[in-house]
Write a protein that holds these residues in place. Structure first.
Motif, short mmCIF file in Angstrom:
data_model
loop_
_atom_site.label_atom_id
_atom_site.label_comp_id
_atom_site.label_asym_id
_atom_site.label_seq_id
_atom_site.Cartn_x
_atom_site.Cartn_y
_atom_site.Cartn_z
N MET A 1 0.81 -1.32 0.10
CA MET A 1 -0.09 -0.07 -0.06
C MET A 1 0.77 1.36 -0.07
N GLN A 2 0.27 2.23 -0.60
CA GLN A 2 1.00 3.41 -0.72
C GLN A 2 1.02 4.11 0.82
N ASN A 139 -7.82 -1.75 -6.23
CA ASN A 139 -7.75 -0.31 -6.63
C ASN A 139 -9.09 0.21 -7.12
N SER A 162 -6.50 0.80 -1.48
CA SER A 162 -6.18 1.77 -2.41
C SER A 162 -7.28 2.68 -3.27
N SER A 242 -4.53 7.29 -2.03
CA SER A 242 -3.27 6.43 -2.30
C SER A 242 -2.64 6.90 -3.57
N ARG A 243 -3.72 7.36 -4.66
CA ARG A 243 -3.25 7.72 -6.06
C ARG A 243 -4.01 9.06 -6.34
#
Length: 307
Positions: A1-2, A139, A162, A242-243
């Protein structure tokens, strides 16, 4: 995971019809110059366009992966023909790369396999996100029309999962079995002559009183404004986003990526990033209204809470 304190930058698929060499060279430049970690490829809007990019997919993936970027392949956003259904089945069965579902028809094929959910699938609450995660999604790129309160609720309900947010580009609003882009130029979908290729950033529409309204992109309808969340992301990243997804436009996307990365890392403030983005994409009006529970085309300046 980020790490929740540092969101990764991702790049969504090109929604527009660009000729093969332009499409290839765009991704070569992303590979060589852009500070982007995840790239989603593939024709998402219209299956008739696939032959423009298909000859270049393998070399683009090779170039991106050589640059250290992870690659995901997108499904179509609307499957209406047997050949389109066959394409999705073949993609899910044969792809050596993760697949991003942008239509519910792909979910049955992907059940039990790690995959992503794209922003064209309506994920508006944690219950939906949990259901998709239980079926194998690892995700989820949330759609751009969500307000910050809903995003924060999902982040808090599913810590460690995510989530990705569409944060730059013309917003995908609708997709149709008919092609208004072709009709606007006196053609039909079956004999469109790929007329959408004449508008590499979409065909602007105006209301009867000549106000800018929407953009046509083949069978897709997009926002007339460009979503820009460069000054709105900090509380979402702090909550676990996360993104951050950038959607390709016909502009200097490596520069756009550099500005988002700098803003996310705190090296420039959001206002400076927005001013620089306006120089990188001068053809567009910016908006962030959906995030602030206003009409999507609105611009809410700094000082208004995103939570």
């Amino acid at each position: 995971m980020q790490d929740a304190r540092r969101a990764a930058l991702s790049l969504g698929p090109v929604y527009y019809l660009w000729d093969g060499p332009k499409w290839r060279d765009f991704y070569f430049r992303i590979a060589d110059e852009a500070d982007i970690e995840h790239v989603t490829l593939g024709e998402t809007v219209c299956s008739k366009r696939q032959h423009f990019s298909e000859p270049h997919v393998a070399e683009v993936i090779e170039r991106l992966e050589a640059a250290g970027k992870t690659v995901t392949l997108s499904t179509l956003a609307m499957v209406t023909l047997e050949r389109e259904s066959r394409h999705v089945r073949d993609l899910v069965r044969d792809s050596a790369h993760p697949v991003e579902a942008n239509d519910l028809s792909a979910l049955g094929l992907l059940k039990g396999k790690p995959h992503s959910i794209g922003p064209l699938v309506n994920v508006y609450n944690a219950a939906t996100a949990r259901t998709l995660a239980a079926r194998g999604a690892d995700n989820i790129c949330l759609p751009p029309e969500l307000p910050a309160a809903s995003i924060l609720e999902m982040l808090r309900a599913m810590p460690g999962f995510s989530f990705e947010l569409f944060a730059f580009g013309r917003m995908p609003l609708a997709i149709s079995a008919r092609c208004a882009h072709a009709r606007s130029k006196g053609l039909t979908k079956d004999n469109c002559q790929f007329i959408c290729g004449e508008d590499p950033d979409g065909l602007p529409l105006r209301t009867l009183d000549r106000q800018s309204f929407l953009v046509l992109n083949g069978v897709q309808t997009m926002s007339g404004t460009c979503l820009v969340l460069a000054d709105d992301l900090a509380p979402l990243v702090a909550a676990g986003l996360s993104r951050v997804r950038l959607s390709p436009q016909d502009c200097d996307m490596p520069r756009v990526a550099a500005l988002y990365r700098a803003a996310l890392d705190g090296r420039i403030d959001g206002e400076e990033a927005i001013a620089e983005l306006a120089a990188a994409y001068p053809a567009a009006r910016f908006s962030n209204g959906f995030l602030h529970q206003q009409e999507g085309a609105a611009w809410v300046a700094r000082g208004r809470s995103a939570s």
